[in-house]
Design an enzyme around this catalytic site. Structure first.
Site, PDB file in Angstrom:
ATOM      1  N   SER A 168      -8.759  -0.115  -4.860  1.00 16.17           N
ATOM      2  CA  SER A 168      -8.907   0.337  -3.480  1.00 16.17           C
ATOM      3  C   SER A 168     -10.372   0.618  -3.179  1.00 16.17           C
ATOM      4  CB  SER A 168      -8.011   1.550  -3.226  1.00 16.17           C
ATOM      5  OG  SER A 168      -7.555   1.551  -1.894  1.00 16.17           O
ATOM      6  N   LYS A 206       0.850  -1.191   0.000  1.00 21.71           N
ATOM      7  CA  LYS A 206       0.000   0.000   0.000  1.00 21.71           C
ATOM      8  C   LYS A 206       0.882   1.235   0.000  1.00 21.71           C
ATOM      9  CE  LYS A 206      -4.021   1.825  -0.271  1.00 21.71           C
ATOM     10  NZ  LYS A 206      -4.820   1.607  -1.476  1.00 21.71           N
TER      11      LYS A 206
END
Length: 609
Positions: free
Chosen positions: A403, A206
């Protein structure tokens, strides 16, 4: 000057004088309002007349459909900030409507071919491949496609490579050199400003926060960028190879050596068919149609053709499939600039669809890098309620569905992605700037506080976090991540542990996403609509699209309404016009500035060149 006695003796003189001035003022104001009224009517009548004229474009026989790609291509027509001052601006056709126009032109006897005037193309890789496939299908009718440009940018060449004849200006070039992805890092700037960024994240891939805490890519991020970039490049090479009849290996060599850097070398490499000027491109199309040199070549823009010939309303069936376009960053709130997703607006929209008994199924078209977790959660809740109401939901992914974009899609009954869709990035983060040192060292500003409890000043940008406070935030981020995994696992019929193996914030192409089970199959809107109809047991249906976008004339009326604030939309249009290719960087910073709470967002503004 009158004396006080005169004023007392003749009070009516003052009254008459007052009434005279009052009447004159009122009359002047009234006349001004009348003039403004008629001027406004005259102006709006002119605008409406021009709009009407655009709707009545005549399509003559032996016409050529022209595609210029001067503006970014949204998913849905006009779903982006428009020039608020250009009353003559045409609609900005969305991807779906542009494909409809090409499909209609294929069957239209008046349209003999397509002219790609394609120097630039502002579209993602998946959108580009959808357009290219529509053009390839058009060619199956036996009609021609001619492409001309002063210079072909790489994305424009990818589209143009499908043409029968590719022409290039003598001093032009083909910018065919392979793909790259550039990430802009801000840590050095923040250090100079003494801004301390407190960053919390879950998922080793991430990398959304890397530009704020590092000055280059992490090894994990470099690995994932290289992997999806290679996947996108492989697909591009494969398509160009088939159209130009050039082997894959040879195309890679041409790109590595930048053989398209001049018109002569591009011709020698067979990247183009001819070096020519635009008038010669016109002459070529005339000869293909059978026109004489003196005859006029009737070119019609795809926008005008769509208005004139493409069917926009369908009332053939009472049963409907709702197509909901979820395009742009996901934000908290009711409304904002066109081309972004606001949970308040989309919750109401989905609720309205859920209550409509004629809507039997929903196709959610997602083209979003994500955003607010809270907003994504609210939208997902409405998606679930639609399913509970007996309306199947099918997701069609565009350029990006990652996401938060994947969050709102993950529990759909079926998920389709384009081969070059960017998806995944299942991870979350939070960012809080601490300005205590910045204010003191650079501006001489300090702060002090009185607290009634240990956490009373918690979250203030003027005070750094204690270790205990930092742990509280990190624990919350970890909890949100685990909840995200649970939701994906439930939707994909896997365990959270299995999802965690392919999550960690990692980004995947559509091809890889199918292999690892994040999507069900590869395909576009047509596949998604067919799947939705099948799930709802529909043989006949019509499509209704959401959200409703506004034409230029409707946006003008909105701006005349003082109760509506269009400052954000105006600013977005002006910044996009001024910054050009740098606009995504500005947009990323603006999104980060406006973001609240924990975010589920792509690692960065995806810039593939």
């Amino acid at each position: 000057m009158r004396s006080g006695v005169q004023a007392l003796l003749n009070p009516m003189d003052d009254m008459n004088q007052f009434l005279k001035f009052l009447f004159a003022s009122c009359l002047g104001t009234f006349l001004a309002l009348v003039l403004l009224f008629f001027f406004g009517i005259w102006s709006l009548t002119g605008v409406a007349q021009r709009a009407s004229e655009k709707e009545n474009v005549s399509i003559q026989s032996n016409s050529v459909l022209e595609l210029k790609f001067e503006m970014p291509i949204p998913e849905k027509t006009n779903n982006l900030p428009l020039d608020p001052f250009d009353l003559d601006q045409k609609s900005i056709l969305g991807l779906t409507d542009m494909v409809k126009a090409i499909q209609q032109a294929k069957e239209d006897a008046d349209i003999k071919g397509i002219y790609l005037n394609s120097m630039y193309l502002s579209a993602g890789k998946a959108s580009s491949s959808v357009l290219r496939a529509a053009l390839q299908d058009f060619k199956s009718s036996g009609k021609f496609i001619v492409s001309y440009a002063n210079l072909y940018t790489q994305n424009a060449y990818y589209i143009s490579s499908v043409a029968d004849s590719i022409l290039l200006n003598p001093v032009g070039a083909v910018d065919f050199r392979g793909l790259s992805s550039t990430i802009v890092f801000y840590k050095g700037m923040l250090d100079k400003l003494d801004v301390q960024m407190r960053i919390f994240y879950a998922g080793k891939f991430k990398s959304a926060t890397e530009p704020l805490r590092m000055d280059k890519m992490s090894d994990e991020n470099r690995l994932q960028v290289r992997e999806y970039l290679t996947g996108l490049y492989d697909l591009m090479i494969q398509d160009i190879s088939q159209s130009r009849n050039i082997p894959d290996a040879e195309l890679r060599r041409l790109a590595d050596n930048y053989e398209g850097r001049s018109a002569e070398s591009a011709l020698k490499a067979r990247l183009i068919d001819r070096i020519a000027y635009e008038d010669e491109a016109f002459a070529l199309m005339k000869s293909k149609i059978g026109l004489e040199e003196k005859d006029k070549l009737n070119r019609i823009s795809v926008e005008d053709y769509f208005d004139a010939r493409v069917k926009k309303y369908d009332i053939s069936s009472k049963d409907k499939i709702a197509v909901v376009y979820a395009e742009g960053s996901i934000n908290d709130g009711e409304t904002g600039e066109p081309g972004d997703i606001y949970d308040g607006k989309y919750v109401k929209m989905l609720r309205k669809i859920r209550m409509d008994e004629h809507v039997k199924a929903i196709v959610l078209r997602v083209n979003s890098p994500g955003g607010s977790v809270l907003a994504s959660e609210n939208i997902l809740r409405e998606v679930q309620l639609c399913q509970q109401a007996g309306k199947p939901v099918v997701v069609s992914m565009g350029d990006v569905a990652a996401s938060g974009g994947y969050y709102i899609a993950c529990q759909a009954d079926s998920i389709f992605a384009e081969p070059n869709t960017i998806t995944g990035s299942i991870g979350v983060f939070g960012i809080i700037p601490i300005l205590q040192k910045t204010m003191k060292e650079n501006l001489g500003i300090t702060a002090d506080t009185v607290r009634t409890g240990r956490y009373s000043a918690f979250g203030s940008v003027m005070y750094d976090f204690s270790p205990e406070e930092s742990q509280m935030i990190q624990s919350r981020v970890e909890w949100v991540y685990q909840d995200f995994l649970q939701k994906v696992a439930q939707g994909r019929h896997k365990t959270p542990e299995q999802i965690n193996e392919i999550a960690q914030g990692r980004v995947w192409t559509g091809v890889k996403a199918k292999e690892i089970g994040l999507v069900d199959d590869l395909g576009g809107m047509d596949r998604a609509l067919s799947a939705a109809a099948k799930l709802a047991n529909l043989e006949k249906y019509r499509i209704t699209e959401f959200p409703q976008t506004k034409t230029g004339l409707e946006q003008l009326f909105d701006k005349l309404d003082r109760n509506k604030n269009d400052d954000d939309a105006i600013q977005a249009y002006l910044m996009r016009s001024e910054l050009g290719d740098l606009y995504p960087i500005y947009k990323t910073l603006q999104d980060l500035r406006k973001s609240q709470g924990i975010q589920a967002r792509l690692p960065y503004e995806l810039m593939v060149n």
